[in-house]
Design a protein around this motif. Structure first.
Motif, PDB file in Angstrom:
ATOM      1  N   CYS A   1       0.874  -1.174   0.000  1.00 34.28           N
ATOM      2  CA  CYS A   1       0.000   0.000   0.000  1.00 34.28           C
ATOM      3  C   CYS A   1       0.909   1.223   0.000  1.00 34.28           C
ATOM      4  O   CYS A   1       1.865   1.296   0.777  1.00 34.28           O
ATOM      5  N   VAL A   2       0.614   2.169  -0.888  1.00 33.77           N
ATOM      6  CA  VAL A   2       1.404   3.388  -0.997  1.00 33.77           C
ATOM      7  C   VAL A   2       0.530   4.570  -0.594  1.00 33.77           C
ATOM      8  O   VAL A   2      -0.582   4.724  -1.104  1.00 33.77           O
ATOM      9  N   GLU A   3       1.047   5.374   0.292  1.00 33.65           N
ATOM     10  CA  GLU A   3       0.381   6.602   0.697  1.00 33.65           C
ATOM     11  C   GLU A   3       1.200   7.786   0.195  1.00 33.65           C
ATOM     12  O   GLU A   3       2.398   7.877   0.463  1.00 33.65           O
ATOM     13  N   VAL A   4       0.573   8.670  -0.571  1.00 36.39           N
ATOM     14  CA  VAL A   4       1.196   9.902  -1.036  1.00 36.39           C
ATOM     15  C   VAL A   4       0.729  10.994  -0.077  1.00 36.39           C
ATOM     16  O   VAL A   4      -0.471  11.258   0.014  1.00 36.39           O
ATOM     17  N   LEU A   5       1.661  11.578   0.637  1.00 38.57           N
ATOM     18  CA  LEU A   5       1.281  12.528   1.673  1.00 38.57           C
ATOM     19  C   LEU A   5       0.764  13.844   1.088  1.00 38.57           C
ATOM     20  O   LEU A   5       1.247  14.327   0.074  1.00 38.57           O
TER      21      LEU A   5
ATOM     22  N   SER B   1      -2.743  17.769   4.583  1.00 36.20           N
ATOM     23  CA  SER B   1      -3.724  17.441   5.623  1.00 36.20           C
ATOM     24  C   SER B   1      -3.406  16.146   6.373  1.00 36.20           C
ATOM     25  O   SER B   1      -4.059  15.846   7.368  1.00 36.20           O
ATOM     26  N   ASN B   2      -2.429  15.365   5.931  1.00 40.90           N
ATOM     27  CA  ASN B   2      -2.084  14.111   6.609  1.00 40.90           C
ATOM     28  C   ASN B   2      -1.287  14.382   7.882  1.00 40.90           C
ATOM     29  O   ASN B   2      -0.274  15.072   7.842  1.00 40.90           O
ATOM     30  N   SER B   3      -1.744  13.808   8.990  1.00 36.67           N
ATOM     31  CA  SER B   3      -0.977  13.921  10.230  1.00 36.67           C
ATOM     32  C   SER B   3      -0.153  12.648  10.411  1.00 36.67           C
ATOM     33  O   SER B   3      -0.514  11.577   9.906  1.00 36.67           O
TER      34      SER B   3
ATOM     35  N   ARG C   1       0.145  10.962  13.083  1.00 34.28           N
ATOM     36  CA  ARG C   1      -0.675  10.024  13.868  1.00 34.28           C
ATOM     37  C   ARG C   1      -1.635   9.249  12.975  1.00 34.28           C
ATOM     38  O   ARG C   1      -1.758   8.029  13.090  1.00 34.28           O
ATOM     39  N   ASP C   2      -2.311   9.949  12.069  1.00 37.91           N
ATOM     40  CA  ASP C   2      -3.242   9.274  11.159  1.00 37.91           C
ATOM     41  C   ASP C   2      -2.515   8.307  10.236  1.00 37.91           C
ATOM     42  O   ASP C   2      -3.002   7.208   9.970  1.00 37.91           O
ATOM     43  N   LEU C   3      -1.353   8.709   9.742  1.00 33.18           N
ATOM     44  CA  LEU C   3      -0.564   7.831   8.878  1.00 33.18           C
ATOM     45  C   LEU C   3      -0.135   6.572   9.635  1.00 33.18           C
ATOM     46  O   LEU C   3      -0.253   5.460   9.117  1.00 33.18           O
ATOM     47  N   HIS C   4       0.312   6.745  10.862  1.00 37.45           N
ATOM     48  CA  HIS C   4       0.727   5.593  11.678  1.00 37.45           C
ATOM     49  C   HIS C   4      -0.448   4.634  11.905  1.00 37.45           C
ATOM     50  O   HIS C   4      -0.304   3.423  11.779  1.00 37.45           O
ATOM     51  N   ARG C   5      -1.615   5.160  12.215  1.00 39.61           N
ATOM     52  CA  ARG C   5      -2.806   4.316  12.423  1.00 39.61           C
ATOM     53  C   ARG C   5      -3.173   3.560  11.150  1.00 39.61           C
ATOM     54  O   ARG C   5      -3.542   2.391  11.190  1.00 39.61           O
ATOM     55  N   LYS C   6      -3.094   4.254  10.016  1.00 38.06           N
ATOM     56  CA  LYS C   6      -3.426   3.611   8.750  1.00 38.06           C
ATOM     57  C   LYS C   6      -2.421   2.495   8.447  1.00 38.06           C
ATOM     58  O   LYS C   6      -2.800   1.409   8.012  1.00 38.06           O
TER      59      LYS C   6
END
Length: 183
Positions: A118-122, A125-127, A129-134
């Motif tokens: 899974c790739v997340e492009v920051l 608005s990304n925190s 904490r939210d990235l870590h949870r995801k």
């Protein structure tokens, strides 16, 4: 995943599927430009629409995956059922085995098959904490790696045990997306 976690996730997945089906069929959401996910209780989690560089980065990553890992398949804005609700990575990649399993349940509104990557492009608005949870939610369903593309194009790679120097699945993947895809 332990037997108890697995049993509980089966229930969470069934709930995620019901909620996601309602959302997909909700005509009020048909024209939305925001990214829509859910939390574990089925509440909508809406992110602002991304700025132009965001989809360009995601598309570039997908094209690189296609070139470097041609035996699997990639998908932009895929849905992943997790213990924390339905999450939508910017890019997902499935190796041959998971691709075959995903194809087997392609008529499902929400697959039980997790991607390998899974790739997340920051976005602004990304925190953290939210990235870590995801990331934790992805790893909980068997995602093998999570990649993060920072706003300057720097790539970071993570496995269930933490930071990786490079991707174990695709060691040739660059640690920097070329500047022309960041504008």
């Amino acid at each position: 995943m332990s037997a108890v976690t697995s049993r509980l996730f089966v229930e969470q997945h069934a709930f995620n599927r019901r909620v996601w089906e309602q959302l997909v069929n909700d005509s009020a959401l048909a024209e939305t430009i925001e990214k829509v996910e859910t939390d574990r209780e089925g509440n909508l989690v809406v992110s602002p629409p991304p700025r132009k560089p965001h989809p360009r980065r995601a598309n570039r990553i997908a094209k690189l995956l296609d070139r470097l890992l041609p035996t699997g398949f990639w998908q932009v804005d895929d849905t992943v059922s997790t213990p924390e609700g339905v999450k939508v990575p910017d890019v997902a990649w499935y190796g041959q085995e998971r691709a075959a399993a995903s194809d087997a349940d392609q008529d499902e509104i929400l697959s039980t098959v997790a991607p390998d990557v899974c790739v997340e492009v920051l976005s602004p608005s990304n925190s953290a904490r939210d990235l870590h949870r995801k990331m934790e939610a992805y790893f909980a369903v068997g995602v093998r790696e999570v990649w993060v593309c920072k706003r300057q194009g720097k790539m970071s790679f993570y496995g269930p045990l933490g930071t990786l120097d490079c991707s174990a699945i695709c060691p040739a993947f660059p640690d920097q997306i070329p500047a022309k895809f960041l504008q």
